[in-house]
Design an enzyme around this catalytic site. Structure first.
Site, PDB file in Angstrom:
ATOM      1  N   THR A 193       6.970 -18.780   0.326  1.00 59.05           N
ATOM      2  CA  THR A 193       6.240 -18.638  -0.867  1.00 59.05           C
ATOM      3  C   THR A 193       6.841 -17.537  -1.926  1.00 59.05           C
ATOM      4  OG1 THR A 193       4.542 -17.188  -0.165  1.00 59.05           O
ATOM      5  CG2 THR A 193       4.258 -19.458   0.137  1.00 59.05           C
ATOM      6  N   GLU A 230       0.853  -1.331   0.125  1.00 54.95           N
ATOM      7  CA  GLU A 230       0.084   0.180  -0.099  1.00 54.95           C
ATOM      8  C   GLU A 230       0.735   1.426   0.078  1.00 54.95           C
ATOM      9  OE1 GLU A 230      -2.178  -3.472   0.903  1.00 54.95           O
ATOM     10  OE2 GLU A 230      -0.620  -2.433   2.292  1.00 54.95           O
ATOM     11  N   HIS A 273       5.274 -14.851  -2.782  1.00 52.35           N
ATOM     12  CA  HIS A 273       4.715 -13.624  -2.426  1.00 52.35           C
ATOM     13  C   HIS A 273       5.629 -12.493  -2.287  1.00 52.35           C
ATOM     14  CE1 HIS A 273       1.734 -11.078  -0.484  1.00 52.35           C
ATOM     15  NE2 HIS A 273       2.422 -10.978   0.466  1.00 52.35           N
ATOM     16  N   VAL A 295       9.945  -6.209   3.887  1.00 54.22           N
ATOM     17  CA  VAL A 295       9.265  -7.457   3.406  1.00 54.22           C
ATOM     18  C   VAL A 295      10.420  -8.402   3.485  1.00 54.22           C
ATOM     19  CG1 VAL A 295       8.448  -8.319   1.350  1.00 54.22           C
ATOM     20  CG2 VAL A 295       8.177  -5.914   1.709  1.00 54.22           C
TER      21      VAL A 295
END
EC number: 2.5.1.78
Length: 153
Positions: free
Chosen positions: A85, A57, A87, A80
């Site tokens: 995964t 965001e 992602h 992050v």
């Protein structure tokens, strides 16, 4: 003619967009950024902070703040951490692209201060321990770029 941004924050107005996800890291990044801005003479009242849910965001809010024309620079802060995964790859790529696009749509510098790390340990190191504080580094970049853009204009 040479252009070079000075590291003096007097009279600058700075916005910071910070992710709440991984707040045990992003809180440290924010503290580092604010401390550095204040040490470089940015008034506390000239620092606005917008909190977003996660790193994904960040670009939208950074773009909106840059478009307002009220700020000399916008700093983006997030974290992050790679998981099991894919992602991580998608989020990192989209955040980097989004912040880059935010730079393209206004004359306000948007500074990338989002950590993309392989582990929690790497994130902790970059949030104020062994590898310095990347929030602080982003603040220095914001001051320099804000002053550089003022010179060019």
């Amino acid at each position: 003619m040479n252009f070079e941004g000075k590291l003096v924050g007097k009279d600058l107005k700075i916005a910071i967009v910070v992710s709440r996800f991984n707040d045990f890291i992003t809180t440290r990044l924010l503290e580092g950024a604010k401390d550095t801005l204040i040490r470089h003479e940015v008034e506390d009242t000239n620092i606005d902070v917008a909190y977003v849910p996660g790193a994904f965001e960040i670009p939208l809010v950074a773009k909106k703040l840059a478009q307002k024309g009220e700020y000399d620079a916008v700093i983006t802060l997030g974290c992050v951490i790679r998981g099991a995964t894919s992602h991580y790859d998608y989020v990192c790529n989209e955040v980097a692209k989004g912040v880059s696009k935010a730079n393209d749509i206004s004359d306000t510098p948007v500074i990338f201060g989002v950590l993309t790390t392989e582990s929690i340990e790497q994130a902790v190191e970059r949030a104020g321990t062994k590898a310095g504080n990347k929030g602080s580094e982003a603040a220095v970049s914001a001051i320099e770029m804000a002053n550089l853009i003022k010179q060019i204009n």
